[in-house]
Design an enzyme around this catalytic site. Structure first.
Site, PDB file in Angstrom:
ATOM      1  N   ALA A 173       4.291   6.878  -1.531  1.00  0.00           N
ATOM      2  CA  ALA A 173       5.616   7.198  -2.065  1.00  0.00           C
ATOM      3  C   ALA A 173       5.488   8.092  -3.295  1.00  0.00           C
ATOM      4  CB  ALA A 173       6.361   5.918  -2.412  1.00  0.00           C
ATOM      5  N   ILE A 218       0.823  -1.207   0.000  1.00  0.00           N
ATOM      6  CA  ILE A 218       0.000   0.000   0.000  1.00  0.00           C
ATOM      7  C   ILE A 218       0.857   1.257   0.000  1.00  0.00           C
ATOM      8  CG2 ILE A 218      -0.163   0.153   2.529  1.00  0.00           C
ATOM      9  CD1 ILE A 218      -3.149   0.882   2.158  1.00  0.00           C
ATOM     10  N   LYS A 219       2.109   1.152   0.429  1.00  0.00           N
ATOM     11  CA  LYS A 219       2.976   2.318   0.553  1.00  0.00           C
ATOM     12  C   LYS A 219       3.431   2.870  -0.793  1.00  0.00           C
ATOM     13  CE  LYS A 219       3.099   2.302   5.105  1.00  0.00           C
ATOM     14  NZ  LYS A 219       2.558   3.388   5.932  1.00  0.00           N
ATOM     15  N   ASP A 220       3.232   2.120  -1.881  1.00  0.00           N
ATOM     16  CA  ASP A 220       3.519   2.671  -3.209  1.00  0.00           C
ATOM     17  C   ASP A 220       2.719   3.943  -3.445  1.00  0.00           C
ATOM     18  OD1 ASP A 220       5.001   0.392  -3.538  1.00  0.00           O
ATOM     19  OD2 ASP A 220       3.957  -0.315  -5.333  1.00  0.00           O
TER      20      ASP A 220
END
Length: 425
Positions: free
Chosen positions: A47, A42-44
């Site tokens: 970022a 999910i951190k894409d």
């Protein structure tokens, strides 16, 4: 579906799947598969959002350096975006993180600085404080700071939440979120407050984190420790708006890992450790309901980053998180039981090279030497070193030439003091 113009265009629009083979009580539980993002988490989303925001406001210029404190997945997302856009990336990570994440980050070109996981905010080796200091010392560097960067929750408010709203056909009773930086909970909570105020935001928090107690009682308890990665905090991040939370559940490491392992066996979804925390909390919420509800939570990242940890039976046993048969004697002290085919062995006729290769392959420093099923001796790294130093051709010699043949045997029923005496000698 047309071809994507690049890998960054693949971020978001992840699928939603309903749990089918795990008991969810009267509720229906849906999982947003964020492990399907190109960087695997999910951190894409955040970022890309944070880097584009830094580009837009002029803080990040061509050839600049990005610095971040991360438990791993934000780092992977940043590494993915930075590599595509040509930025240098330095990541500061606590030392409890899975090796798979670190290998992945370095393979993407990120510079990884490891620091202590046993210290809190204010300590010079605390990962966030170290990242801030490093930023001041590095020319043309920006600290992206997921914990306070407004582009973090904005990515979820404008991306993740509207996707869920569409996929659930505007009918959601509760969404279960965790807090690493707080961006997911805050962004989704803000969106739902506008479009569906009746939808509850439920917090999933690892045992040892301070957040559940703060939500339930308004008090900050003493911080503990936990093995789950990327979720739970020892402070309230600036991006975390706990006023959006209706209910909070504490989940132990054992529950988190067991749930993730169960999810793989029953639903064929390979999820990470924080996903185990979220799903365990979601199941608690679902099973407590007396009426049917539609509930959503997340598979935050892929379990392929944790194969050496929570999907490794021996690691689970070493942490005391997996039950095993108890014998009631000295056999209970043995982590790798030969009867379970869990030991690595060699034979007296094997070469020293074979022993060396097996030590390297299995990352161990000594091997039992078995002859006809019986222990004939033991060989360790020092035996090998003394045998071959200055004479590499001796790697071809049989193990019997270098092993220690004097071994002592104890019976399973012997008292522990007998074993201690052997070690003392």
């Amino acid at each position: 579906m047309p071809a994507f113009r690049n890998v960054l265009a693949m971020i978001g629009n992840t699928p939603l799947v309903e749990i089918a083979r795990i008991d969810t009580g009267k509720c229906r539980l849906f999982l947003k598969l964020e492990n399907q993002n190109p960087g695997g988490s999910i951190k894409d989303r955040i970022a890309l959002s944070m880097i584009e925001a830094a580009e837009a406001d002029g803080r990040l210029k061509a050839g600049g350096t990005i610095i971040e404190a991360t438990a791993g997945n934000t780092g992977l997302g940043l590494a993915l975006v930075a590599a595509q856009k040509g930025y240098r990336l330095i990541l500061v990570m606590p030392d409890k993180m899975a090796q798979e994440k670190i290998f992945h980050l370095r393979a993407l070109g990120a510079e990884v600085r490891m620091t202590r996981s046993d210290v809190g905010k204010g300590h010079p080796e605390y990962y966030q404080d170290m990242a801030e200091k490093l930023t001041k010392e590095t020319p043309d560097a920006i600290y992206i700071n997921q914990f306070a960067n407004p582009a973090n929750p904005l990515a979820h408010e404008t991306g993740t939440a509207p996707e869920i709203w569409r996929q659930m056909e505007h009918e959601i009773d509760a969404i279960v979120c965790g807090v690493g930086s707080g961006g997911t909970l805050t962004g989704i909570g803000r969106f739902m407050k506008k479009v569906s105020p009746a939808t509850k935001i439920v917090l999933a928090d690892p045992k040892g984190s301070v957040l559940t107690e703060l939500v339930n009682t308004g008090r900050m308890n003493a911080v503990g420790s936990w093995l789950v990665e990327g979720i739970g905090e020892d402070f309230v991040p600036p991006n975390c708006d706990l006023s959006l939370v209706s209910e909070a559940f504490t989940v132990s490491d054992a529950e988190s890992f067991a749930t993730a392992r169960d999810l793989l066996r029953k639903e064929a979804i390979l999820a990470g450790s924080s996903s185990g925390t979220l799903i365990a909390a979601a199941l608690k919420y679902c099973r407590a309901q007396t009426t049917a509800k539609r509930v959503v939570t997340f598979v935050c990242d892929s379990g392929n980053k944790y194969l050496s940890k929570m999907f490794n039976d021996y690691w689970m046993l070493d942490q005391g998180l997996l039950a095993r048969d108890r014998k009631g004697d000295l056999r209970d002290l043995i982590a790798r039981r030969h009867a379970d085919r869990a030991t690595v062995t060699v034979a007296p006729t094997d070469s020293l090279l074979i022993a060396y290769q097996r030590m390297k392959l299995y990352e161990i420093s000594q091997l039992p030497v078995l002859d006809g099923g019986k222990v004939a001796g033991i060989i360790d790294e020092s035996d090998l070193l003394l045998a071959v130093y200055g004479h590499p051709e001796r790697f071809r010699d049989p193990l019997a030439s270098a092993m220690t043949g004097k071994v002592e045997t104890v019976q399973a029923a012997d008292p522990l003091t007998h074993l201690v005496d052997v070690f003392a000698r």
